[in-house]
Scaffold this active site. Structure first.
Site, short mmCIF file in Angstrom:
data_model
loop_
_atom_site.label_atom_id
_atom_site.label_comp_id
_atom_site.label_asym_id
_atom_site.label_seq_id
_atom_site.Cartn_x
_atom_site.Cartn_y
_atom_site.Cartn_z
N SER A 1 -14.77 14.44 -26.76
CA SER A 1 -13.79 13.37 -26.91
C SER A 1 -14.04 12.64 -28.23
CB SER A 1 -13.92 12.38 -25.76
OG SER A 1 -13.25 11.17 -26.03
N LYS A 2 -12.96 12.39 -28.99
CA LYS A 2 -13.11 11.69 -30.25
C LYS A 2 -13.53 10.25 -30.05
CE LYS A 2 -8.14 10.71 -30.63
NZ LYS A 2 -6.92 10.94 -31.46
N ARG A 3 -13.35 9.72 -28.85
CA ARG A 3 -13.77 8.35 -28.56
C ARG A 3 -15.27 8.26 -28.28
NH1 ARG A 3 -8.86 9.00 -26.08
NH2 ARG A 3 -7.20 7.56 -26.72
#
Length: 470
Positions: free
Chosen positions: A234-236
């Site tokens: 996840s880019k988060r």
């Protein structure tokens, strides 16, 4: 039939490493078959699209070896809006789609279950287009949809479990499911190679292909990429931007090699292989089903191996951005005019065996180009303990008396200082290293002293002695 594959990213953020893997897999299939790689930018999310993200996609592809001018495109999905509308209109006219004014809340109220999906309430209401009315595809009530997948075999979906899904919004614009299919048809795509997360969409898209009278493409859904906790990247939460790895100093060749191992392996007991081997041996049928672990530590080790395999000239060339700075790489801490290519060339072979990413080169060589050694309080406290002042004084005297300023005489001189005090070389050289280089670890000490030169070494020893005294 000419094989035509496509890579279809959205310009809504940094370039994901999972996207890079998909692009490489599509690229290899095109190369193996003499086919065509098509780049399509899916830019219909106007609120999130930005031109710099499109350029980021192109430059990231350039970096991993899929260079501009070697593929078809980029095409932009927004320019195919008329085709999307025409397909939606046709499906409605042929009775394969109908208008619906139900909200999600309406459907939940009727079914009592928010997980059931749409219940087909508007199927036979005969609604026409209008404000607040979406166009839904009428899925079959019976039978099965079989997806022939080169990676996953033949996943089978019961049609009765497929809800009547939306294909166009009330304003007439197509949603992803329809736009994606129409674009693939328009561009003659024969093989769709993409991540496993799209597999649930595939029976719906296959039904759309068939409803529009075109044979569906060959499907291949490659495994999802996960982190060390086996969570989808996840880019988060995770470091997923290809640009970040590039700017940290990962080599494109190492990244390409590593990405291709996420779900596949070359023959034999080997992982680091020439790209020509990957191009020759990769087969979608050999890709496994299990989630692929993106192991940053392993990637780092890969990169170190690739760095050590470079020639001296190649190593100097790839280090240049970190020695000078670029738009995306910070400038080094020394004055530009202080950099000396001759000094760097003298220590580059020593650094090349020690760094795993190119950005680390700065901390290995900065002491050569700074007016004073870098300040590191932790290193100073660790090395400058009781007896350090005496060692600095004795070493300065021994060094000053040397007839030949070279690594071996310097080592012999410091060994002599240690022997006189009953100390091993490791203990004796610690304060010398910190006084001269600023850190407790780095390049081999005596080679570093040789390159730095007598005058600067003695000046730094004197400065360290003065600091201890003060």
């Amino acid at each position: 039939m000419t094989v035509r594959v496509r890579f279809a990213p959205s310009p809504t953020g940094m370039f994901h490493v999972g996207g890079a893997r998909s692009a490489l897999q599509n690229w290899i299939v095109a190369q193996q078959t003499g086919g065509v790689f098509v780049l399509r930018i899916e830019d219909t999310d106007a609120a999130r699209n930005r031109p710099e993200w499109t350029e980021g996609i192109l430059s990231a592809l350039d970096w991993i070896g899929i260079e501009r001018g070697t593929y078809e495109g980029p095409h932009f999905q927004s320019s195919y809006a008329a085709d999307h509308t025409a397909a939606a209109t046709r499906l409605y006219a042929e009775g394969r789609a109908y208008y619906c004014d139900c909200t999600r809340e309406d459907a939940v109220a009727r079914t009592g279950n928010k997980h059931t999906g749409y219940d087909g309430f508007c199927r036979d209401r005969g609604l026409g287009p209008g404000e607040g009315r979406a166009l839904r595809f009428r899925t079959p009530d019976e039978g099965e949809t079989v997806v022939v997948d080169l990676v996953r075999g033949e996943p089978t979906f019961e049609n009765r479990l497929l809800e009547d899904f939306v294909i166009a919004r009330s304003d007439g614009s197509a949603v992803f499911l329809l736009a994606n299919v129409v674009d693939d048809m328009s561009m003659g795509i024969t093989h769709v190679i993409r991540a496993e997360e799209h597999l649930p969409n595939t029976p719906k898209q296959q039904l759309l292909w068939e409803a529009l009278g075109v044979k569906p493409p060959v499907w291949a859904h490659v495994p999802v990429i996960v982190n060390e906790k086996r969570q989808k990247l996840s880019k988060r939460r995770d470091k997923v931007a290809l640009e970040a790895y590039r700017d940290e100093g990962y080599l494109a060749a190492a990244m390409r090699n590593y990405l291709m191992l996420l779900g596949w392996a070359p023959s034999g007991d080997r992982e680091i292989v020439p790209w020509s081997v990957v191009e020759q041996e990769f087969r979608l049928e050999d890709v496994n089903h299990s989630p692929a672990f993106f192991d940053v530590k392993k990637l780092r080790a890969f990169n170190g191996e690739y760095i050590r395999a470079l020639s001296g000239q190649e190593f100097a060339a790839v280090c240049a951005p970190w020695l000078q700075g670029t738009e995306t790489i910070p400038a080094p801490p020394w004055r530009p005019e202080a950099f000396d290519a001759t000094l760097f060339a003298a220590v580059a072979p020593l650094a090349q065996t020690r760094i795993a990413v190119l950005s680390e080169i700065v901390e290995y060589v900065d002491f050569l180009f700074l007016d004073e050694p870098p300040a590191d309080d932790a290193s100073w406290a660790k090395a400058m303990k009781e007896g350090a002042a005496d060692i600095l004084d004795a070493a300065a005297a021994e060094f000053a008396a040397l007839g030949t300023w070279a690594a071996e005489p310097l080592k012999a001189a410091l060994e002599h200082v240690g022997e006189q005090r009953g100390l091993k070389l490791g203990k004796t050289q610690a304060p010398i290293r910190v006084a001269v280089t600023g850190r407790t670890v780095g390049l081999p000490l005596f080679e570093s002293l040789e390159v730095l030169g007598r005058e600067r070494v003695l000046a730094r020893l004197a400065a360290a002695r003065a600091r201890l005294a003060g």
